[in-house]
Write an enzyme that holds these catalytic residues in place. Structure first.
Site, PDB file in Angstrom:
ATOM      1  N   ARG A   1       0.837  -1.216   0.000  1.00  0.00           N
ATOM      2  CA  ARG A   1       0.000   0.000   0.000  1.00  0.00           C
ATOM      3  C   ARG A   1       0.869   1.263   0.000  1.00  0.00           C
ATOM      4  O   ARG A   1       0.561   2.251   0.668  1.00  0.00           O
ATOM      5  CB  ARG A   1      -0.933   0.025   1.216  1.00  0.00           C
TER       6      ARG A   1
ATOM      7  N   SER B   1     -10.782  -0.663   3.105  1.00  0.00           N
ATOM      8  CA  SER B   1     -10.002  -0.874   4.335  1.00  0.00           C
ATOM      9  C   SER B   1      -9.568   0.485   4.864  1.00  0.00           C
ATOM     10  O   SER B   1      -9.040   1.303   4.112  1.00  0.00           O
ATOM     11  CB  SER B   1      -8.736  -1.689   4.052  1.00  0.00           C
TER      12      SER B   1
ATOM     13  N   GLU C   1      -4.696   3.500   6.206  1.00  0.00           N
ATOM     14  CA  GLU C   1      -4.475   3.160   4.805  1.00  0.00           C
ATOM     15  C   GLU C   1      -5.091   4.246   3.941  1.00  0.00           C
ATOM     16  O   GLU C   1      -4.593   4.588   2.873  1.00  0.00           O
ATOM     17  CB  GLU C   1      -5.109   1.788   4.517  1.00  0.00           C
TER      18      GLU C   1
HETATM   19  N1  EPU Z   1     -11.243 -11.932   9.388  1.00  0.00           N
HETATM   20  C1  EPU Z   1     -11.867 -12.175  10.573  1.00  0.00           C
HETATM   21  N2  EPU Z   1     -13.103 -11.626  10.780  1.00  0.00           N
HETATM   22  C2  EPU Z   1     -13.736 -10.859   9.838  1.00  0.00           C
HETATM   23  C3  EPU Z   1     -13.095 -10.635   8.615  1.00  0.00           C
HETATM   24  C4  EPU Z   1     -11.838 -11.181   8.408  1.00  0.00           C
HETATM   25  O1  EPU Z   1     -11.340 -12.848  11.449  1.00  0.00           O
HETATM   26  O2  EPU Z   1     -14.837 -10.397  10.114  1.00  0.00           O
HETATM   27  C5  EPU Z   1      -9.903 -12.492   9.185  1.00  0.00           C
HETATM   28  C6  EPU Z   1      -9.906 -13.706   8.316  1.00  0.00           C
HETATM   29  O3  EPU Z   1      -9.105 -14.666   8.967  1.00  0.00           O
HETATM   30  C7  EPU Z   1      -9.245 -13.316   7.047  1.00  0.00           C
HETATM   31  C8  EPU Z   1      -8.388 -12.133   7.494  1.00  0.00           C
HETATM   32  O4  EPU Z   1      -9.081 -11.527   8.588  1.00  0.00           O
HETATM   33  O5  EPU Z   1      -8.460 -14.331   6.552  1.00  0.00           O
HETATM   34  C9  EPU Z   1      -8.167 -11.112   6.428  1.00  0.00           C
HETATM   35  O6  EPU Z   1      -9.406 -10.651   5.912  1.00  0.00           O
HETATM   36  P1  EPU Z   1      -9.618 -10.409   4.346  1.00  0.00           P
HETATM   37  O7  EPU Z   1      -9.212 -11.590   3.583  1.00  0.00           O
HETATM   38  O8  EPU Z   1     -11.020  -9.908   4.147  1.00  0.00           O
HETATM   39  O9  EPU Z   1      -8.592  -9.266   3.948  1.00  0.00           O
HETATM   40  P2  EPU Z   1      -7.949  -8.029   4.717  1.00  0.00           P
HETATM   41  O10 EPU Z   1      -6.552  -8.378   5.070  1.00  0.00           O
HETATM   42  O11 EPU Z   1      -8.825  -7.577   5.830  1.00  0.00           O
HETATM   43  C10 EPU Z   1      -6.953  -6.987   2.568  1.00  0.00           C
HETATM   44  C11 EPU Z   1      -6.904  -5.659   1.887  1.00  0.00           C
HETATM   45  C12 EPU Z   1      -8.177  -5.398   1.093  1.00  0.00           C
HETATM   46  C13 EPU Z   1      -8.386  -6.522   0.105  1.00  0.00           C
HETATM   47  C14 EPU Z   1      -8.452  -7.847   0.876  1.00  0.00           C
HETATM   48  C15 EPU Z   1      -8.583  -9.050  -0.029  1.00  0.00           C
HETATM   49  C16 EPU Z   1      -5.509  -4.192   3.241  1.00  0.00           C
HETATM   50  C17 EPU Z   1      -5.470  -2.984   4.125  1.00  0.00           C
HETATM   51  N3  EPU Z   1      -6.717  -4.572   2.836  1.00  0.00           N
HETATM   52  O12 EPU Z   1      -7.965  -6.906   3.566  1.00  0.00           O
HETATM   53  O13 EPU Z   1      -7.974  -4.191   0.370  1.00  0.00           O
HETATM   54  O14 EPU Z   1      -9.576  -6.348  -0.644  1.00  0.00           O
HETATM   55  O15 EPU Z   1      -7.230  -8.009   1.635  1.00  0.00           O
HETATM   56  O16 EPU Z   1      -7.362  -9.324  -0.605  1.00  0.00           O
HETATM   57  O17 EPU Z   1      -4.461  -4.751   2.933  1.00  0.00           O
HETATM   58  C18 EPU Z   1      -8.300  -1.808   0.594  1.00  0.00           C
HETATM   59  O18 EPU Z   1      -7.089  -1.676   0.575  1.00  0.00           O
HETATM   60  O19 EPU Z   1      -9.079  -0.814   0.723  1.00  0.00           O
HETATM   61  C19 EPU Z   1      -8.868  -3.141   0.528  1.00  0.00           C
HETATM   62  C20 EPU Z   1     -10.173  -3.315   0.630  1.00  0.00           C
END
Ligand code: EPU
Length: 336
Positions: free
Chosen positions: A164, A235, A331
């Site tokens: 990012r 995010s 972010e």
């Molecule tokens: N999780 C939970 N509870 C929840 C949701 C998620 O425990 O309610 C855990 C799950 O274990 C999951 C982990 O959190 O494996 C990560 O969640 P997710 O896969 O939804 O992704 P994220 O790390 O929260 C990142 C990016 C997103 C992108 C997603 C999918 C950042 C800051 N965010 O989110 O990007 O869409 O991965 O790849 O790195 C953005 O930058 O605006 C954005 C939306």
């Protein structure tokens, strides 16, 4: 080129937050962008560039300057020995570009389907999702230096891409005009990310770029607020990168905590901490809350103020810090 006075920033950002900008200049060409900079100079005002406004928190008291919006929308695809070079102007909507690339059966950006915003904004924060980052396909970024008026091509290696992050994020004065992407005719599905692997197990076809893009859009639809009903910038915080020692210490307390090696550090999913450690899904302050389906996403009801977002973010940061010792980073960018 259209110049408007006193335009609500809430109307130009997906958070739907922000007071009036003194001027908004909508630019249809590179020369319009140059004229907009000259206009700001003539009025002795600062300027900022705003694309789709989908990763920005604008101040409640507005912006006493010129908001430049580049709507340059040309898109071309040229065959090369090593693939197809797609050149997109900054104002092409990101997802329109992804659709066009997938329709041509080109690989490289299919996992990034459904991300709001414009092509010009994509390299700034090195958009990433479902196991891919835009840095993997960017060949060069063409930028206009507002001081000298020079247009230069920044090669991928010189973009200083990180998680990012890029050199453009650290130099907000740079104006991105065009981005070139090297896409592949022969690619392979990248479906290692948990949500995509699950979709495949459930029988979703994931063999072509279009199929993968469709699956990603379906996953995203469940995780993000509907922009026609609520405000959001996706995010809100970055996923923290912590030392291996700090990760091991947290793992003692929370044995199921996921962690992903990232260089010498470990990337920890903040959504997991917000949900499983702090039980903060739906945590609300005024008109701002952590989204129930994905607590890393901050959602706002229409009419929310930037102050409410900041206050919620500070409360979340304090809770995370006192429980895990982790200091959060935004972010989302502040407009000014
Ligand atoms: N999780 C939970 N509870 C929840 C949701 C998620 O425990 O309610 C855990 C799950 O274990 C999951 C982990 O959190 O494996 C990560 O969640 P997710 O896969 O939804 O992704 P994220 O790390 O929260 C990142 C990016 C997103 C992108 C997603 C999918 C950042 C800051 N965010 O989110 O990007 O869409 O991965 O790849 O790195 C953005 O930058 O605006 C954005 C939306």
């Amino acid at each position: 080129m259209t110049t408007r006075e006193s335009v609500s920033l809430a109307s130009l950002t997906t958070f739907r937050i922000g007071g009036p900008a003194a001027y908004v200049v909508d630019c249809e060409s590179e020369s319009d962008v140059r004229d907009a900079i000259a206009f700001a100079r003539e009025h002795a005002l600062p300027f900022v560039v705003l694309g789709g406004g989908s990763n920005v928190l604008a101040p409640d008291d507005g912006y006493a300057g010129v908001v430049i919006r580049p709507h340059l929308t040309r898109l071309s695809f040229d065959e090369r020995d090593d693939g197809v070079l797609a050149i997109a102007e900054a104002g092409v909507p990101w997802d329109a570009f992804v659709r066009e690339a997938c329709m041509r059966s080109l690989w490289g950006v299919e996992n990034l389907a459904g991300i709001p915003g414009s092509v010009g904004a994509a390299p700034i924060q090195n958009i990433g999702a479902y196991g891919a980052e835009v840095a993997e396909t960017v060949e060069w970024v063409e930028v206009l230096d507002p001081e000298t008026g020079d247009v230069t091509r920044v090669s991928n290696a010189d973009c200083a891409f990180g998680y990012r992050d890029s050199r453009f994020k650290r130099n907000p004065g740079t104006i991105i005009l065009r981005v070139a992407f090297l896409l592949k005719k022969d690619g392979a599905p990248r479906i290692g990310y948990a949500d995509l692997a699950r979709a495949q197990e459930q029988g979703t076809p994931l063999t072509t770029p279009s199929e993968i893009a469709a699956a990603v859009r379906a996953i995203r639809a469940k995780k993000f607020p509907d922009l026609s009903h609520e405000g959001t910038a996706g995010s809100f915080f970055k996923n923290p990168h912590i030392t291996a020692e700090a990760f091991a210490a947290l793992k003692e307390r929370y044995p199921e905590l996921p962690g992903f090696p990232s260089g010498a550090l470990v990337k920890v999913p903040l959504a997991w901490i917000l949900d499983r450690v702090l039980n903060l899904r739906g945590f609300t302050h005024g008109n701002a809350r952590l989204y129930e389906a994905q607590p890393l996403v901050l959602a706002t009801t229409f009419g929310a103020r930037a102050e409410e977002v900041r206050a919620l973010a500070a409360l979340v940061n304090a809770r995370v810090k006192e429980t895990t010792g982790i200091e959060l980073e935004w972010e989302v960018r502040e407009l000014a």
